[in-house]
Scaffold this motif. Structure first.
Motif, short mmCIF file in Angstrom:
data_model
loop_
_atom_site.label_atom_id
_atom_site.label_comp_id
_atom_site.label_asym_id
_atom_site.label_seq_id
_atom_site.Cartn_x
_atom_site.Cartn_y
_atom_site.Cartn_z
N ALA A 817 65.52 46.42 -55.47
CA ALA A 817 64.78 47.16 -56.48
C ALA A 817 64.30 48.51 -55.95
CB ALA A 817 63.59 46.33 -56.97
N ASN A 818 63.89 48.55 -54.67
CA ASN A 818 63.44 49.82 -54.10
C ASN A 818 64.58 50.61 -53.46
OD1 ASN A 818 63.96 48.42 -51.74
ND2 ASN A 818 61.85 48.46 -50.98
N GLY A 819 65.78 50.04 -53.47
CA GLY A 819 66.96 50.72 -52.96
C GLY A 819 67.08 50.78 -51.46
N LEU A 820 66.16 50.14 -50.71
CA LEU A 820 66.13 50.28 -49.27
C LEU A 820 66.71 49.06 -48.57
CD1 LEU A 820 62.52 51.74 -48.86
CD2 LEU A 820 64.68 52.99 -48.95
N THR A 821 67.55 49.30 -47.56
CA THR A 821 68.10 48.22 -46.75
C THR A 821 68.56 48.81 -45.41
OG1 THR A 821 69.61 46.33 -46.75
CG2 THR A 821 70.48 48.41 -47.59
N ASN A 822 69.31 48.02 -44.64
CA ASN A 822 69.81 48.45 -43.33
C ASN A 822 71.33 48.43 -43.31
OD1 ASN A 822 67.25 48.75 -41.96
ND2 ASN A 822 67.11 46.51 -41.97
N VAL A 823 71.91 49.31 -42.51
CA VAL A 823 73.35 49.30 -42.29
C VAL A 823 73.63 49.56 -40.81
CG1 VAL A 823 73.91 50.14 -44.61
CG2 VAL A 823 73.65 51.78 -42.73
N GLN A 824 74.77 49.10 -40.36
CA GLN A 824 75.32 49.53 -39.07
C GLN A 824 76.53 50.38 -39.36
OE1 GLN A 824 77.04 46.55 -36.53
NE2 GLN A 824 77.09 47.88 -34.74
N VAL A 825 76.65 51.50 -38.66
CA VAL A 825 77.75 52.43 -38.90
C VAL A 825 78.41 52.79 -37.58
CG1 VAL A 825 76.74 53.42 -40.99
CG2 VAL A 825 76.21 54.42 -38.76
N MET A 826 79.66 53.20 -37.68
CA MET A 826 80.34 53.77 -36.52
C MET A 826 79.83 55.18 -36.27
SD MET A 826 84.26 52.48 -36.82
CE MET A 826 84.66 50.76 -37.09
N ASN A 827 80.12 55.70 -35.10
CA ASN A 827 79.70 57.06 -34.77
C ASN A 827 80.33 58.08 -35.70
OD1 ASN A 827 78.09 56.26 -32.57
ND2 ASN A 827 79.86 56.29 -31.19
N GLY A 828 79.62 59.19 -35.90
CA GLY A 828 80.20 60.31 -36.62
C GLY A 828 81.18 61.07 -35.74
N ARG A 829 81.49 62.29 -36.13
CA ARG A 829 82.45 63.09 -35.36
C ARG A 829 81.96 63.22 -33.91
NH1 ARG A 829 81.86 67.47 -37.78
NH2 ARG A 829 83.43 67.12 -39.42
N THR A 830 82.84 62.86 -32.98
CA THR A 830 82.50 62.89 -31.56
C THR A 830 83.66 63.53 -30.81
OG1 THR A 830 81.30 60.80 -31.86
CG2 THR A 830 81.73 61.51 -29.60
N VAL A 831 83.42 64.67 -30.17
CA VAL A 831 84.47 65.44 -29.51
C VAL A 831 84.30 65.32 -27.99
CG1 VAL A 831 85.59 67.69 -29.30
CG2 VAL A 831 84.43 67.06 -31.44
N THR A 832 85.37 64.92 -27.32
CA THR A 832 85.34 64.73 -25.87
C THR A 832 86.52 65.46 -25.24
OG1 THR A 832 84.31 62.56 -26.13
CG2 THR A 832 85.34 63.04 -24.01
N ALA A 833 86.23 66.22 -24.20
CA ALA A 833 87.27 66.92 -23.44
C ALA A 833 87.38 66.30 -22.06
CB ALA A 833 86.95 68.40 -23.32
N SER A 834 88.59 66.35 -21.49
CA SER A 834 88.80 65.75 -20.18
C SER A 834 89.78 66.58 -19.36
CB SER A 834 89.33 64.32 -20.32
OG SER A 834 90.60 64.30 -20.94
N VAL A 835 89.66 66.45 -18.06
CA VAL A 835 90.62 67.04 -17.14
C VAL A 835 90.96 65.97 -16.10
CG1 VAL A 835 88.73 68.06 -15.78
CG2 VAL A 835 91.07 68.90 -15.49
N GLY A 836 92.24 65.74 -15.90
CA GLY A 836 92.68 64.71 -14.98
C GLY A 836 93.62 65.27 -13.92
N PHE A 837 93.44 64.79 -12.71
CA PHE A 837 94.31 65.20 -11.61
C PHE A 837 94.96 63.95 -11.05
CE2 PHE A 837 95.00 65.94 -7.02
CZ PHE A 837 95.93 66.98 -7.13
#
Length: 839
Positions: A817-837
């Motif tokens: 009735a009050n419209g309120l509850t809980n959710v679990q969500v995946m992460n939003g946009r996540t940008v990761t850079a890497s350098v490998g040798f």
């Protein structure tokens, strides 16, 4: 004692044959679902023959010669997924349903429509190098994936769905997922540095292995990471890493390997978060509450992380929730293979010292300050900041605040010792070949842990970090203590609920065997396993009643005074533990037929019945029979899963197609955290039967520079019977979508590689009542690598590039009735850079 005796006897038998040890079974592993060539230590393709699938089967064979549904993810595929958690990886294998925010430890994993009644992996066993991480995958606050990590030392992930998984591993009727380590067959290694570009998380991975001499080789690898992470909490929520090492000695006829692992890693718990629902039950919209962005925030801050509580001995202590979900594991193991008198004998042994912690915050009652303060402290109540730069100042606005149930699980000892000894022999019988296998599995699993629950009040940090709040009545009487409302539960729930302490030992002995007869193109197989378990120990909880004390006045903050919450602190009745003492046994079996129609094509069929012992959840305060020390008959000591499957496999150098139709049925007696019509969490007892049928598809195609791997599953699941709530009979179990899909297209140039990982999940029902529809989602996560020079690789991974709100779990049963509850969500946009040798 009997299990330990068998452990050391089999260990002695193994080491006494080192003079005749030879070829390694661990090398008999495929490196992609199409069984392509394996990768070397640099991650480059090495020229090697196609290798066999070995997880959950008697003997490694070519995939087209086995009557199983199985998949393999190579090291290269794992690096492109843009996820690091175990549950996140499993979202890229058909038939699996895994709920996660890319965090190891707070996840739910199931398979083929089997129910998601609780967290963890009840029906699926997670293994590391062929042995279970934990004997039970759904230990409350201590799931298997909390103690398992993916890094550069991982060679591949093999998974088997149904099939012989139930007879070649205990407590795995749904399937087995095996995380297989590198062992140094090819000289070389890599060091990789990665960093978030839009978030604070830095990580270093390393991997190196090589032959030491003609008969010796080794590998060492691991990672370390640190940073706030992809969501705002105000402190380094990620902290830790692992190191794994192994050394192998090869002999004529076999090998012996010693290995070790050290893991100490902390992660935040991206649990349930408050939202506002609008729209209709069939087409719900997820909206922010007071500017709280669920893709970028977590229900934590440096101001709310620490709070007082009692320890296991009812003494004052302090919880540091910034520890999040912590996994600690120290393991040593021995693996060997040798030939004796025509028999191939293998033995795997491991001892693991396991500990950790679990912290969670569940918003229970939330809304504007004027509403919540009246509910908690009555009309005219005042709200003030409990800590932080405004400590003591009144809250003058009508900000959004939340009453939060905070759970802390201290995993003092989940130690386990496991040994798996088996012997196989191939016989010429008539015009065919008969393969026989006999094995003995032993394990000892400790469960030494306790839980604490505290009710606190805080704001949502819309103008800064989350801050604890204090409440006083209109007459100035303090109702809270530094933001703590109750040392236990509040809001109408008995304060002592779920304050439990466990000290249990599980001893398991399981003999097993199989036969496989192959004549021409036809192979017929059968396997059987007999699990025998012995459980002893005690459970301590005020919830058992019988005159046990439930609370006591304790000055937790040491100020010499008792606040209202301190006047009734929930305690453990230390002098009145409840004993646990029972035994169980059950038989699992599987029969199959496989027909190799032609070199690239085979068909198969299988029927299996597997069992799964009910672990610590079966001996809690509402399930343990105090007179017998065994679970009530309503709960039972084990659960049975029946499965049938039929399918075909087609594979050429360019194309592979695997299709399996399945049927699965089980019963479930458990407790699950559900949601009521008000959108609030509630614990519901269930006792019901489930049934599911569907189709799994997996395929790959490669032409020139282009390649693609795809997978999909269609599942039609239902609650076939319910003994406590007949109204849900015929409904679809919650969080089980009809359709799930993934695709991994990529284009490879000389020094440049670009592609994407696409994960799609159809809508499902939020709860078993089948009223509120949980939205589906499509996540697109592109990746690219570039080699500007030999041995140097630059990488970019973008998880959820379109910033999709991907709902993992929706708590409400209907729009409240009050419209309120809980959710679990995946992460939003996540940008990761890497350098490998590589070197």
């Amino acid at each position: 004692m009997r299990t330990r005796t068998i452990f050391f006897a089999t260990l002695l038998a193994t080491t006494s044959h080192t003079a005749v040890l030879a070829e390694e079974s661990g090398a008999e592993t495929s490196s992609s679902s199409a069984a392509a060539a394996p990768s070397d230590e640099h991650g480059e393709k090495a020229s090697a023959p196609r290798r066999a699938f070995t997880t959950g089967v008697a003997k490694g064979r070519d995939m087209l010669d086995t009557a199983i549904s199985a998949s393999v993810l190579s090291d290269e595929e794992l690096r492109n997924l843009s996820v690091s958690s175990v549950a996140g990886i499993l979202q890229n294998i058909p038939g699996f349903r895994s709920e996660t925010a890319d965090i190891d430890g707070f996840s739910a994993i199931t398979i083929r429509g089997l129910p998601l009644a609780a967290d963890g992996s009840k029906w699926v066993q997670l293994q590391e190098d062929g042995l279970p991480v934990l004997e039970f995958g759904d230990i409350r606050f201590g799931a298997s994936d909390q103690f398992l990590r993916a890094d550069l030392g991982l060679a591949q992930v093999q998974s088997i769905r149904g099939g012989s998984a139930s007879t070649f591993a205990s407590n795995s009727p749904g399937g087995v997922v095996n995380f297989i380590s590198r062992t140094g067959e090819v000289e070389g290694g890599m060091v990789q540095l990665s960093s978030g570009l839009d978030h604070d998380l830095k990580r270093i991975d390393f991997s190196y292995g090589a032959p030491i001499s003609e008969n010796w080789r080794f590998h060492v690898g691991g990672f370390y990471r640190e940073g706030e992470g992809p969501r705002e909490v105000g402190y380094n929520a990620f902290r830790g890493g692992q190191v794994k090492a192994n050394v192998t000695r090869e002999f004529d006829g076999g090998y012996i390997r010693l290995y070790g692992k050290y893991l100490d890693d902390r992660q935040p718990n991206y649990s349930l978060l408050p939202v506002a629902l609008s729209g209709t039950n069939e087409d719900v919209e997820i909206n922010q509450v007071a500017g709280f962005d669920i893709l970028d925030r977590a229900l934590s801050s440096q101001l709310v992380a620490a709070y007082p509580e009692i320890d296991r001995n009812n003494n004052p202590s302090r919880i540091d929730a910034s520890e999040g979900i912590r996994g600690e594991m120290r393991s040593v193991g021995l693996e060997a293979k040798f030939d004796v008198a025509g028999w191939t004998v293998t033995n795997k042994f491991r001892y693991s010292d396991v500990a950790g912690a679990y912290n969670d915050s569940l918003p229970f009652l939330f809304g504007p300050a004027s509403t919540i303060s009246t509910l908690i402290a009555g009309p005219g109540a005042q709200v003030s900041f409990a800590t932080g730069p405004q400590a003591g100042n009144l809250v003058t606005d009508n900000r959004f605040i939340a009453t939060t149930f905070r759970s802390n699980g201290e995993l003092e000892g989940l130690d386990n010792m496991t040994n798996d000894l088996r012997a196989s022999r191939v016989w010429n019988v008539g015009d065919g070949v008969l393969t026989t296998t006999a094995g003995l599995y032993n394990s000892n699993q400790s469960v030494d842990m306790f839980w604490r629950f505290t009710t606190t009040v805080n704001d949502l940090g819309t103008d800064g970090p989350l801050t604890p709040l204090n409440f006083t009545t209109a007459t100035g009487f303090p109702v809270t203590d530094a933001g703590v409302l109750a040392y236990g539960f509040a809001a109408g729930i008995p304060a002592f609920t779920f304050h439990n302490s466990y000290d249990l030992e599980y001893d398991i002995v399981a003999p097993y065997g199989s036969v496989n007869y192959r004549i021409g193109k036809l192979a017929l197989g059968a396997s059987v396993r007999w699990d025998n378990g012995s459980v002893s120990g005690n459970v301590t909880s005020p919830q058992f009643g019988g005159g046990r004390p439930t609370s006591a006045p304790i000055d937790l903050n040491g100020d010499g005074q008792l606040s209202l919450p301190e006047s009734a602190v929930v305690i453990y009745p230390l002098s009145q533990p409840s004993f646990v003492d029972y035994e169980y046994d059950y038989v699992s079996y599987s029969v199959s037929a496989n027909y190799r129609v032609s070199e690239p094509f085979s068909v198969f069929g299988r029927y299996s019945r597997g069992g799964r012992a009910n672990g610590p959840s079966a001996v809690g305060p509402t399930t343990l029979n105090l007179a017998t020390g065994a679970p009530d008959e309503e709960i039972g000591v084990f659960t049975e899963v029946r499965q049938a499957e039929v399918g075909f496999k087609y594979r050429t150098d360019a194309l592979s197609l695997y299709v399996t139709g399945f049927w699965a049925a089980t019963e479930e007696s458990n407790f699950q955290i559900s949601g009521n019509a008000s959108g609030q969490a509630e614990v519901v007892q269930i006792k019901r039967d489930y049934e599911a049928k569907g189709i799994e598809f997996e395929g790959s195609y490669e032409k020139g520079q282009f390649s693609i791997a795809v997978g999909a599953s269609y599942t039609d699941a239902e609650i076939s019977d319910d003994f406590l709530n007949p109204a849900v009979i015929g409904n679809t179990p919650r969080h089980i979508p009809d359709f799930a899909f993934f695709a991994r297209p990529q284009v490879n140039f000389d020094r440049f590689n670009i592609g994407a990982v696409i994960n799609a999940t159809a809508e499902s029902f939020a709860q078993d009542t089948n009223i509120l529809v949980q939205p589906g989602y499509v996540l697109v996560s592109p990746f690219a690598t570039f080699e500007p020079a030999d041995n140097l690789t630059l990488g970019l991974n973008v998880f959820n590039v379109f910033d999709e709100t991907a709902i993992v779990s929706l708590q409400a049963a209907v729009i409240p009735a009050n419209g309120l509850t809980n959710v679990q969500v995946m992460n939003g946009r996540t940008v990761t850079a890497s350098v490998g040798f590589s070197f």
